[in-house]
Scaffold this motif. Structure first.
Motif, PDB file in Angstrom:
ATOM      1  N   ARG A  68       6.899 -33.103 -20.243  1.00 29.78           N
ATOM      2  CA  ARG A  68       7.342 -31.695 -20.205  1.00 29.78           C
ATOM      3  C   ARG A  68       7.491 -31.368 -21.955  1.00 29.78           C
ATOM      4  O   ARG A  68       7.314 -29.978 -22.339  1.00 29.78           O
ATOM      5  CB  ARG A  68       8.754 -31.448 -19.504  1.00 29.78           C
ATOM      6  CG  ARG A  68       9.416 -30.068 -19.656  1.00 29.78           C
ATOM      7  CD  ARG A  68      10.845 -30.340 -19.344  1.00 29.78           C
ATOM      8  NE  ARG A  68      11.550 -28.927 -19.393  1.00 29.78           N
ATOM      9  CZ  ARG A  68      11.959 -28.100 -18.351  1.00 29.78           C
ATOM     10  NH1 ARG A  68      11.568 -28.574 -17.019  1.00 29.78           N
ATOM     11  NH2 ARG A  68      12.470 -26.924 -18.486  1.00 29.78           N
ATOM     12  N   VAL A 119       3.372 -24.491 -25.426  1.00 29.49           N
ATOM     13  CA  VAL A 119       3.550 -23.084 -25.349  1.00 29.49           C
ATOM     14  C   VAL A 119       4.243 -22.469 -26.647  1.00 29.49           C
ATOM     15  O   VAL A 119       3.478 -21.414 -26.851  1.00 29.49           O
ATOM     16  CB  VAL A 119       4.973 -23.126 -24.378  1.00 29.49           C
ATOM     17  CG1 VAL A 119       5.594 -21.847 -24.257  1.00 29.49           C
ATOM     18  CG2 VAL A 119       4.565 -23.535 -22.898  1.00 29.49           C
ATOM     19  N   LEU A 164       1.135 -21.692 -28.597  1.00 30.82           N
ATOM     20  CA  LEU A 164       0.239 -20.565 -28.403  1.00 30.82           C
ATOM     21  C   LEU A 164       0.947 -19.496 -28.943  1.00 30.82           C
ATOM     22  O   LEU A 164      -0.038 -18.422 -29.402  1.00 30.82           O
ATOM     23  CB  LEU A 164       0.611 -20.249 -26.799  1.00 30.82           C
ATOM     24  CG  LEU A 164       0.006 -19.166 -26.213  1.00 30.82           C
ATOM     25  CD1 LEU A 164      -1.669 -19.262 -26.510  1.00 30.82           C
ATOM     26  CD2 LEU A 164       0.084 -19.245 -24.546  1.00 30.82           C
ATOM     27  N   VAL A 192       4.014 -30.124 -23.218  1.00 36.55           N
ATOM     28  CA  VAL A 192       3.610 -28.915 -22.418  1.00 36.55           C
ATOM     29  C   VAL A 192       4.512 -27.763 -23.243  1.00 36.55           C
ATOM     30  O   VAL A 192       4.191 -26.749 -23.445  1.00 36.55           O
ATOM     31  CB  VAL A 192       4.068 -28.883 -21.042  1.00 36.55           C
ATOM     32  CG1 VAL A 192       3.777 -27.446 -20.634  1.00 36.55           C
ATOM     33  CG2 VAL A 192       3.073 -29.908 -20.438  1.00 36.55           C
ATOM     34  N   SER A 193       5.822 -28.065 -23.597  1.00 36.23           N
ATOM     35  CA  SER A 193       6.553 -27.149 -24.387  1.00 36.23           C
ATOM     36  C   SER A 193       6.021 -26.963 -25.858  1.00 36.23           C
ATOM     37  O   SER A 193       5.989 -25.706 -26.331  1.00 36.23           O
ATOM     38  CB  SER A 193       8.036 -27.693 -24.390  1.00 36.23           C
ATOM     39  OG  SER A 193       8.800 -27.717 -23.530  1.00 36.23           O
ATOM     40  N   ILE A 206       2.362 -14.814 -20.633  1.00 33.61           N
ATOM     41  CA  ILE A 206       2.204 -16.419 -20.191  1.00 33.61           C
ATOM     42  C   ILE A 206       3.077 -17.323 -21.063  1.00 33.61           C
ATOM     43  O   ILE A 206       3.942 -17.863 -20.487  1.00 33.61           O
ATOM     44  CB  ILE A 206       0.784 -17.053 -20.271  1.00 33.61           C
ATOM     45  CG1 ILE A 206      -0.367 -16.339 -19.404  1.00 33.61           C
ATOM     46  CG2 ILE A 206       0.796 -18.278 -20.042  1.00 33.61           C
ATOM     47  CD1 ILE A 206      -1.685 -16.698 -19.533  1.00 33.61           C
ATOM     48  N   ALA A 207       3.162 -17.058 -22.487  1.00 31.81           N
ATOM     49  CA  ALA A 207       3.810 -17.790 -23.424  1.00 31.81           C
ATOM     50  C   ALA A 207       5.298 -17.483 -23.178  1.00 31.81           C
ATOM     51  O   ALA A 207       6.270 -18.420 -23.198  1.00 31.81           O
ATOM     52  CB  ALA A 207       3.668 -17.424 -24.684  1.00 31.81           C
ATOM     53  N   LEU A 244      10.595 -23.690 -19.632  1.00 31.49           N
ATOM     54  CA  LEU A 244      10.230 -24.829 -20.194  1.00 31.49           C
ATOM     55  C   LEU A 244      11.306 -25.245 -21.363  1.00 31.49           C
ATOM     56  O   LEU A 244      11.713 -26.172 -21.604  1.00 31.49           O
ATOM     57  CB  LEU A 244       8.863 -25.090 -20.687  1.00 31.49           C
ATOM     58  CG  LEU A 244       7.547 -25.216 -19.308  1.00 31.49           C
ATOM     59  CD1 LEU A 244       6.283 -25.222 -19.829  1.00 31.49           C
ATOM     60  CD2 LEU A 244       8.151 -26.515 -18.448  1.00 31.49           C
ATOM     61  N   LEU A 245      11.230 -24.372 -22.275  1.00 31.93           N
ATOM     62  CA  LEU A 245      11.705 -24.765 -23.784  1.00 31.93           C
ATOM     63  C   LEU A 245      13.567 -25.076 -23.329  1.00 31.93           C
ATOM     64  O   LEU A 245      13.904 -24.479 -22.697  1.00 31.93           O
ATOM     65  CB  LEU A 245      11.731 -23.715 -24.639  1.00 31.93           C
ATOM     66  CG  LEU A 245      10.249 -23.176 -24.972  1.00 31.93           C
ATOM     67  CD1 LEU A 245      10.310 -22.225 -26.223  1.00 31.93           C
ATOM     68  CD2 LEU A 245       9.514 -24.373 -25.605  1.00 31.93           C
ATOM     69  N   ALA A 280       6.325 -18.903 -19.867  1.00 31.85           N
ATOM     70  CA  ALA A 280       6.621 -20.396 -19.707  1.00 31.85           C
ATOM     71  C   ALA A 280       7.692 -21.122 -20.796  1.00 31.85           C
ATOM     72  O   ALA A 280       8.427 -22.103 -20.536  1.00 31.85           O
ATOM     73  CB  ALA A 280       5.269 -20.892 -20.438  1.00 31.85           C
ATOM     74  N   ALA A 281       8.178 -20.267 -21.847  1.00 30.72           N
ATOM     75  CA  ALA A 281       8.939 -20.475 -22.728  1.00 30.72           C
ATOM     76  C   ALA A 281      10.425 -20.597 -22.126  1.00 30.72           C
ATOM     77  O   ALA A 281      11.223 -21.525 -22.136  1.00 30.72           O
ATOM     78  CB  ALA A 281       9.134 -19.703 -23.937  1.00 30.72           C
ATOM     79  N   THR A 323      15.524 -21.305 -28.910  1.00 31.91           N
ATOM     80  CA  THR A 323      14.657 -20.883 -27.986  1.00 31.91           C
ATOM     81  C   THR A 323      14.706 -19.565 -27.472  1.00 31.91           C
ATOM     82  O   THR A 323      13.928 -18.696 -27.377  1.00 31.91           O
ATOM     83  CB  THR A 323      15.129 -21.523 -26.581  1.00 31.91           C
ATOM     84  OG1 THR A 323      14.572 -22.890 -26.669  1.00 31.91           O
ATOM     85  CG2 THR A 323      14.430 -21.006 -25.410  1.00 31.91           C
TER      86      THR A 323
END
Length: 490
Positions: free
Chosen positions: A18, A25, A28, A21-22, A191-192, A199-200, A195-196, A86
């Motif tokens: 994770r 993000v 990006l 993946v963060s 998307i970013a 996930l963040l 996702a942030a 974040t």
């Protein structure tokens, strides 16, 4: 009996999937911000025609973004320490995405410039959160790997900008095709952001809850705007009295900013730029180096894009393809810069700035001596490749060497100052080079032929490139202000 059993080796730090993946993000977001620093260059001639924009407007489209980006860096980092990086990242990236939509929908030059300033402002808001989140999410050696990936992302996206811009304008046409270079941010931005949020980590750094030095920020912004406005508008306006008054006023405001920061520091509060940093002569020289280098480096494709399209009649895609040698060199240089810096110390920066200076001087000589009708992209390939290799070698490690001139406890503040100096240098470089380029465009009476247009633009571009080359030579001289080696703890 002596125990000869070797001590157990500490387990290498790890992070879960994770976290990686963060990282993707937030990188990006980095790619979007850096792509937008260069993707616009190839669109400038198309914007000029589509919106009937002035030469000053073209400079503002680049300089306004860079200036707003730079001014937001330091206060955004402070806000992130207080409320969580974040949330600052999400708010900044969401604002950046909406500002990209505004840029694409702009119905006139003024609207586009304002939208670009807002876009740069939000880019500067979320960018400090990226480095802060990497610091918080990755332990020890893994942090170095994460920053290496970030460095590669910066180099790749910056180099890719002109090519992507050229392709988009080729696909969507030369009329309103320039709008696509801003609309391309929308799906990636959405998307970013989503996702942030998912996930963040919701981490607050735990730093001291310091306020932002609002007065200092206003004085600094006012001084820089007062200096940049006449540099950009002066040529169009014929250098009236107000341009000189503005320049003097900007210098006075800059002096007032310095005095205010000293007063804030002595009063026990937190200044925007800690004056104690500049007690280190090496740091002062390093900040000037960052400003001068970025003024030289970011202005070259502004000049080449205008020349290649408006002067020589090439397409936006052909203009973007001219940058490929620089892009390849930059990626190669950046990929090796950390290893070379660890092995050679400051020598890697000396070599990098020397290669950039040689490359830009060679470009200037080409533009000044080769007839405009004979110019082609093959002639530009060797000097651009050399300059790209040098730029990649310099950009990735230069901030480490500058920050290493101050105490580790001041490294965070020093990094913010260096980042701001880089963006302000970019804005100033475009302002000065743009003023020289457009000021030298003098056409004979009557309708000029394509060959005459090419000669006039090539002459103007040679003068503009001479400014960039001179700045690169100055940057080479300034690099010796930095320490010979950098502490890996900085």
């Amino acid at each position: 009996m002596t125990d000869t059993t070797p001590p157990a080796r500490a387990a290498a730090p790890t992070v879960d999937r994770r976290t990686w993946v963060s990282l993707a993000v937030i990188l990006l977001g980095v790619a979007m911000a850096l792509l937008d620093t260069t993707i616009v260059n190839v669109a400038l001639p198309t914007i000029r025609t589509s919106l009937d924009a002035s030469e000053a407007t073209l400079s503002w489209i680049i300089s306004g973004y860079a200036l707003a980006f730079g001014l937001a860096l330091i206060p955004a980092g402070r806000v992130g320490d207080r409320f969580g990086h974040t949330w600052v990242f999400v708010v900044g990236l969401a604002g950046f995405t909406l500002a990209s939509l505004w840029c694409g929908l702009a119905d006139g030059p003024t609207s586009l410039v304002v939208a670009r300033v807002v876009q740069g402002l939000f880019g500067g808001i979320f960018f400090p959160a990226v480095t802060a989140l990497i610091q918080l999410m990755f332990p020890g050696p893994l942090r170095g790997r994460a920053f290496a990936v970030m460095g590669a992302t910066i180099g790749f996206s910056t180099a890719l900008g002109p090519i992507v811009g050229g392709l988009l304008i080729e696909w969507f046409g030369t009329g309103d095709g320039w709008r696509s270079i801003f609309f391309v941010n929308l799906p990636f931005g959405v998307i970013a952001v989503v996702a942030a949020l998912a996930l963040l980590p919701r981490i607050v750094a735990g730093g001291e809850a310091r306020g932002v030095d609002g007065v200092g920020l206003v004085l600094l912004a006012g001084s820089l705007v007062a200096i940049l406005v006449p540099l950009i508008q002066g040529q169009d306006a014929g250098w009236p009295v107000w341009t000189w008054v503005s320049l003097v006023g900007g210098v006075l405001l800059l002096a007032a900013f310095g005095a205010w920061e000293v007063a804030v520091d002595r009063g026990g509060r937190t200044p925007l730029v800690p004056p104690k940093l500049f007690a280190h002569g090496h740091f002062t020289g390093g900040v000037i180096l960052a400003l001068v280098y970025f003024a030289a480096f970011t202005s070259i494709f502004f000049t080449i894009s205008i020349l290649w399209q408006a002067g020589l009649g090439h397409t936006a895609l052909e203009s973007g393809l001219v940058s490929i040698p620089f892009a390849i060199g930059s990626i190669i240089g950046a990929s090796q810069s950390d290893r070379l810096a660890a092995r050679l110390g400051r020598t890697v920066l000396v070599a990098g700035t020397a290669m950039v200076a040689v490359g830009l001087v060679a470009l200037w000589i080409l533009l000044a001596t080769v007839p405009a009708t004979d110019l082609n992209h093959w002639m530009l390939l060797p000097p651009l490749l050399v300059a790209g290799l040098g730029s990649g070698m310099f950009i990735a490690p230069n901030a480490q060497f500058i920050v290493a001139t101050v105490e580790p406890s001041s490294a965070g503040a020093a990094s913010g100052v260096v980042g701001t100096a880089q963006r302000v240098g970019s804005a100033a470089g475009i302002a000065v080079v743009g003023s020289v380029l457009f000021g030298a465009l003098t056409f004979p009476a009557g309708a000029p032929t394509p060959d005459v247009v090419a000669e006039v633009f090539t002459h103007a571009a040679s003068l503009a490139m001479a400014v960039s080359a001179a700045l690169a030579v100055v940057a080479f001289a300034l690099v010796f202000a930095l320490p010979r080696q950098v502490s890996r703890g900085h």
